[in-house]
Design an enzyme around this catalytic site. Structure first.
Site, PDB file in Angstrom:
ATOM      1  N   THR A  31       2.645   8.954  -1.606  1.00 40.99           N
ATOM      2  CA  THR A  31       2.349   8.480  -0.243  1.00 40.99           C
ATOM      3  C   THR A  31       3.215   7.239  -0.016  1.00 40.99           C
ATOM      4  OG1 THR A  31       0.417   7.269  -1.040  1.00 40.99           O
ATOM      5  CG2 THR A  31       0.035   9.447  -0.099  1.00 40.99           C
ATOM      6  N   LYS A  87      -0.032   9.748  -8.618  1.00 41.07           N
ATOM      7  CA  LYS A  87       0.390   9.039  -7.412  1.00 41.07           C
ATOM      8  C   LYS A  87      -0.609   7.900  -7.187  1.00 41.07           C
ATOM      9  CE  LYS A  87      -0.785   8.671  -3.774  1.00 41.07           C
ATOM     10  NZ  LYS A  87      -1.712   7.749  -3.007  1.00 41.07           N
ATOM     11  N   THR A 139      -6.730   4.453  -5.997  1.00 45.39           N
ATOM     12  CA  THR A 139      -6.422   5.602  -5.148  1.00 45.39           C
ATOM     13  C   THR A 139      -5.374   6.326  -5.841  1.00 45.39           C
ATOM     14  OG1 THR A 139      -6.837   4.733  -3.016  1.00 45.39           O
ATOM     15  CG2 THR A 139      -5.439   6.569  -3.077  1.00 45.39           C
ATOM     16  N   GLU A 160       1.626  -1.652  -3.786  1.00 50.05           N
ATOM     17  CA  GLU A 160       2.164  -2.023  -2.467  1.00 50.05           C
ATOM     18  C   GLU A 160       2.461  -3.507  -2.329  1.00 50.05           C
ATOM     19  OE1 GLU A 160      -0.832  -0.632   0.170  1.00 50.05           O
ATOM     20  OE2 GLU A 160      -0.093   1.428   0.171  1.00 50.05           O
ATOM     21  N   ASN A 200      -0.036  -3.075   4.974  1.00 47.84           N
ATOM     22  CA  ASN A 200      -1.380  -2.610   5.281  1.00 47.84           C
ATOM     23  C   ASN A 200      -1.890  -3.044   6.646  1.00 47.84           C
ATOM     24  OD1 ASN A 200      -2.281  -1.049   2.890  1.00 47.84           O
ATOM     25  ND2 ASN A 200      -1.570  -2.911   1.885  1.00 47.84           N
ATOM     26  N   SER A 243      -2.823   3.477   7.185  1.00 43.65           N
ATOM     27  CA  SER A 243      -2.540   4.173   5.929  1.00 43.65           C
ATOM     28  C   SER A 243      -3.845   4.366   5.185  1.00 43.65           C
ATOM     29  CB  SER A 243      -1.547   3.382   5.075  1.00 43.65           C
ATOM     30  OG  SER A 243      -2.108   2.148   4.701  1.00 43.65           O
TER      31      SER A 243
END
Lengths: 395, 395
Positions: free
Chosen positions: B156, B180, B191, B271, B390, B395
């Site tokens: 993602t 992932k 996640t 991220e 974010n 997302s």
């Protein structure tokens, strides 16, 4: 509009040279009596700063004659030396204030009646020579109009000073207060120093009861960044100078009102924030459930980022609720953002494009559909400015 | 170096049109047998996505013939329709794969043997027409060399795809895996979607035991941003194609090794992160205490900002420890940052200027001085890039 609005108090705020930028950094609040009743609530952090350990003892004694507050250094995690420094601060204040005694109120001030509160960087000892000579200077400037100056002297990263006041029926007595706090705001209080004063004639036991009830639903429900401080201190001092013994309920309500006002000001000035987020959890089986869910939502970094981006991302609300132990069924959860029910029965509801998030205050409502209890928690969005303020230099 | 490294597996990764950017978004992993043993570990979030609810049932049956994974949509908080969509996905895969049966391995595939995993935005239904036709396309491209393509199709916000492999003694069997995950990484897994495969001949009960032991000290101790997902899924499939029944211990160690490798890759790709932070809690009275303290430190936004700014702000470590219920005395705590003991006995220790924080990996060691237990938790720094990723889009 501050700690000197109630009768029987004097205050001062000066620059003692503790802060490197030369700004005001030392405040003094004196209770001139005739009463010196007091109560206090302190951080729930098990790592407590020296002034917290000291002031807890002072409050246990039931009387506070004066409070010394400094910004520019938290005196936390400073070992036995830090505690000695706090003790010396109280001794110095007692000595200076006793020398000022006028014979009007209670004269002598003992070190055990002087509360101390500090805020600033953890792990650094205070420049005691400057602090101690500053106390003499502050005592000389004590004034019944000194409340605003005192409020200015306790600011750290605060952009504005915070004061509030509430008045009893018929103006018979008042409650005044000042607060500092802009980051490390989390439950068990925030990084906040708060001094509340009243000229109502109230005993320490009732002050304690009113203060605990008030902080439980105000400061304790401010959760700006989930970080609990080592220095949080809320003190309530009663001078009795109004000569009026208030009924408990209106007095407690006035204390709550001042705390709520100051708490809202803390959220409005949180470091780097662009949104103030009011999270209301309704339909909870218990108030504890409502608070647990509210805190979980308030601490969800992804949601805080989404709100910063004005994105009504209700999925992040649901995933935060799902991490709690509260009573609920996932397929009965409802979420509104600014009153638009974007999530109904655990799935998508009204059109998210109906949500207008342009204003600073954002309301998130989470309905657990499991009972009749509710709670409100306040937080802020997570922004690049917050990261900058907390990474670019030590604080 | 992926799920097709062990014998008995084929995989594919294609663009089915689920993602709006047209990138790869559908992966298929087929266990060709002769065994179809399987185990799974899922998110601890009580708000579970439809594919999690479905795959939990599949794992309970003890056999997985195939896994369908999609990016581009989490199918979480999508109500009864979402569950029907997952069911339809499994039915379609079973139908297509049964039609491909060669007679080599177990032929028929039932829908109850097809696990489904989804990742992407919460609260949006999947474009089922594209997904279902994509399954046919993916099945046609199944290959014993398809592992990398499958790993690419589940990305993602991941900047790289993640695969790992470990080999048993003498190369008799292997464990391969893909993962992932880049945000919403928190305990009870992150996640993450993870598929592990092995050609060792192992029964489901032993797979389950090995997988739970492995995830407990690897994925469960990754806490990038404190946000727990609705979709976390880790599956372990055994084909038995090596013909070797391994001893339990080396097999469990190989599973742990692959999980640890993938977990470290997740942290390295979080991220917006600029630092990977390894928090080791030592001297704890219990492993639970060590984990609780490690998580509290990992979730302290102020510390995460400080580390981003290369500031060895140990006071924020202490204030995080102080919020836990772990056994410790505040004046016995020690903290090292990159091996410099900047805090000793709850107060300042070695000179903080000795700490070199220029490199991506930062080590925080917290010594509770209360016992002999320890634990390692991984997290990342908090950066303006994280906020941007974010907040700028959903997302």
């Amino acid at each position: 509009m501050s700690v000197t609005t109630p009768k029987g108090f004097a205050a001062a705020g000066i620059a003692a040279g503790i802060k490197q930028n030369g700004g005001p950094d030392l405040a003094l609040v004196l209770n001139k009596g005739p009463r010196r009743a007091a109560a206090g609530v302190f951080t729930a952090n098990r790592v407590k700063a020296a002034p917290v350990l000291w002031s807890e003892q002072v409050v246990r004694g039931g009387e506070i004659a004066a409070v010394v507050l400094n910004s520019g250094g938290a005196n936390a995690c400073t070992g036995p030396r830090g505690f000695q420094d706090t003790h010396a601060t109280a001794e110095k204040a007692a000595e200076v204030l006793s020398a000022l005694a006028t014979g009007e109120g209670p004269d002598d001030v003992g070190a055990g009646q002087v509360a101390v509160a500090s805020t600033g960087l953890i792990g650094v000892t205070l420049p005691m020579d400057r602090l101690l000579s500053g106390i003499g200077k502050a005592a000389a400037e004590l004034s019944e109009h000194g409340g605003e100056k005192a409020a200015l002297a306790i600011k750290t990263t605060d952009t504005v000073h915070k004061t509030a006041v509430a008045t009893g029926p018929g103006g018979a007595w008042t409650v005044g207060g000042m607060a500092k706090g802009a980051g490390m705001l989390a439950p068990g209080l925030a990084t906040m120093l708060v001094v509340l004063t009243t000229d109502a004639d109230v005993e320490s036991a009732d002050l304690d009861r009113a203060l605990r009830a008030a902080t439980r639903t105000t400061f304790d429900r401010v959760d700006s960044d989930g970080c609990m401080s080592t220095n949080d201190t809320v003190l309530l001092l009663a001078s009795g100078a109004s000569g009026t013994v208030p009924a408990y309920e209106p007095f407690a309500e006035a204390v709550r009102e001042v705390c709520a006002d100051l708490a809202r000001q803390l959220i409005g000035d949180a470091e780097g924030a662009s949104k103030d987020i009011r999270i209301e959890v309704v339909g909870a089986a218990s108030e504890d459930d409502a608070v647990e869910v509210g805190r979980s939502i308030a601490r969800n970094n992804l949601l805080k980022c989404a709100i910063h981006g004005e994105d009504p991302n209700w999925g992040r609300v649901l995933s935060a609720i799902g991490t709690t132990g509260a009573a609920f069924e996932p397929d009965r959860l409802n979420v509104a953002i600014n009153d638009v029910w974007v999530c109904r029965n655990g799935s998508f509801g009204e059109d998210r494009d109906l949500v207008d998030m342009r204003f600073r205050e954002v309301r998130v409502t989470a309905d657990l559909a499991a009972g009749d209890e509710s709670a409100v928690i306040w937080t802020n969005d997570l922004t690049a400015d917050y990261v900058h303020e907390n990474s670019a230099y030590s604080s």
